[in-house]
Scaffold this active site. Structure first.
Site, PDB file in Angstrom:
ATOM      1  CE  LYS A 145      -3.161   2.808   2.703  1.00 40.23           C
ATOM      2  NZ  LYS A 145      -3.634   3.139   4.059  1.00 40.23           N
ATOM      3  CD  GLN A 146       4.401   4.429  -1.153  1.00 37.97           C
ATOM      4  OE1 GLN A 146       3.995   5.311  -0.386  1.00 37.97           O
ATOM      5  NE2 GLN A 146       5.503   3.715  -0.932  1.00 37.97           N
TER       6      GLN A 146
END
Length: 350
Positions: free
Chosen positions: A237-238
């Site tokens: 997750k970015q």
């Protein structure tokens, strides 16, 4: 496509017609219904991990597509309960959180030990649960930024969660301790057959310079992703890349001129494509975060983020505050609008 077109507005042709040339799509391992068999099955992941990953891909409106729409609600700890839930006090109740994920057609719900533990026997068999293991918290005075373990992998396993999540603040003074803690937790989760999801965030006041926030630079976040897949996150997750050139502006670490001249450009899809390249060219799926709620423009902003992520080769979106800081009906509509981007055959890989 009409709704997507209208929400993108004047930026629509720029986003929908772009073709990535620096890292072309044929170099990527793209999401799809066969992603586990085609990509993940070649890894060292145990059958239990594959089964739980299939459970994530098999839930909600995006079931069978290889894309993910996840509702994360850990902000009660990360930002305080009042800051998070005052706009809609219903979500102080964990049952309402899971209800939003179900009504919104999400693949999974991610939250804290307390939230998921309080409703696990009622919902663990109805929607995949992701237990977030560590958190920052804002009751220490003065406020500081560090991720502390609040739960164990065994607690996640015992309540029936299919996955664990954790954050590393790459670039922070505490990052090396966090890397080791999360690496150990992920190893244990894989041993128990659970999926691992890393919030691969950057955190250092020096990453803001001359009015530019390089916490969302393509080169810095790309390296954060590369460190995250190194400790065997199954999903990264970015935050979506909004600029580039962090290494050159801050004059630290190492980079290469071709990162900026050949592999990326100023186009938002090219910046996100570089983030995905650092996830082993898509062998590890990357989901972008939906960001904070800003009111009336949330729907358009969420759809824009989804279009960029999908066209770059990403695996989906994890959107929390934009959904739960609204009446449930509006939150469901926003989640469905995000999912419609991934369901639309007209939104293709750039």
């Amino acid at each position: 496509m009409n709704d997507i077109d209208s929400l993108l507005g004047e930026e629509g042709p720029t986003l929908l017609d772009h073709v990535c040339t620096g890292i072309p799509k044929d170099r990527l391992h793209l999401p799809g219904p066969d992603f586990i068999d085609r990509v993940v099955a070649a890894s060292d992941r145990k059958p239990g991990v594959l089964r739980n990953l299939a459970a994530l891909y098999g839930q909600g409106r995006l079931a069978g597509t290889g894309y993910l729409s996840i509702l994360p609600v850990d902000q009660g700890v990360e930002h305080s309960g009042g800051a998070s839930f005052a706009p809609n006090p219903d979500y102080f109740d964990p049952g309402k959180i899971v209800e939003l994920a179900l009504e919104g057609g999400c693949n999974a719900v991610a939250s804290t030990l307390g939230v998921l533990g309080s409703i696990a026997r009622r919902y663990a068999h109805k929607i995949p649960m992701i237990l977030k293991l560590n958190h920052n918290e804002f009751l220490s005075y003065p406020n500081s930024y560090d991720q502390t373990l609040f739960a164990s992998v065994e607690q996640a396993f015992d309540m029936g969660a299919v996955a664990v999540g954790a954050t590393v603040y790459f670039g922070s003074p505490e990052s090396r301790r966090q890397i080791w803690e999360v690496s150990q937790a992920f190893q244990r989760a894989h041993a128990l057959g659970m999926v691992t999801i890393l919030w691969a965030y950057l955190r250092n006041s020096a990453f803001k310079q001359d009015g530019v926030d390089y916490h969302v630079a393509a080169d810095l976040t790309g390296q954060g992703n590369h460190l995250g897949v190194t400790i065997e996150a199954d999903i990264i997750k970015q935050k979506m890349a909004e600029n580039n050139g962090g290494f050159t502006a801050l004059k630290f670490s190492k980079t290469h001129p071709k990162v900026y001249s050949d592999l990326t450009s100023e186009h938002p899809i090219d910046r996100v494509r570089y983030q995905i390249a650092n996830c082993y060219m898509g062998r590890i799926g990357m989901i972008n975060s939906g960001g904070e709620s800003k009111g009336a423009g949330d729907l358009a902003a969420a759809v824009r983020t989804a279009v960029i992520n999908k066209r770059a080769g990403g695996m989906g979106l994890i959107s929390g505050r934009k959904a739960f800081q609204k009446p449930m009906r509006e939150g469901v509509e926003l989640l469905n609008a995000i999912q419609d981007v991934y369901l639309s055959p007209a939104v293709t890989i750039a």
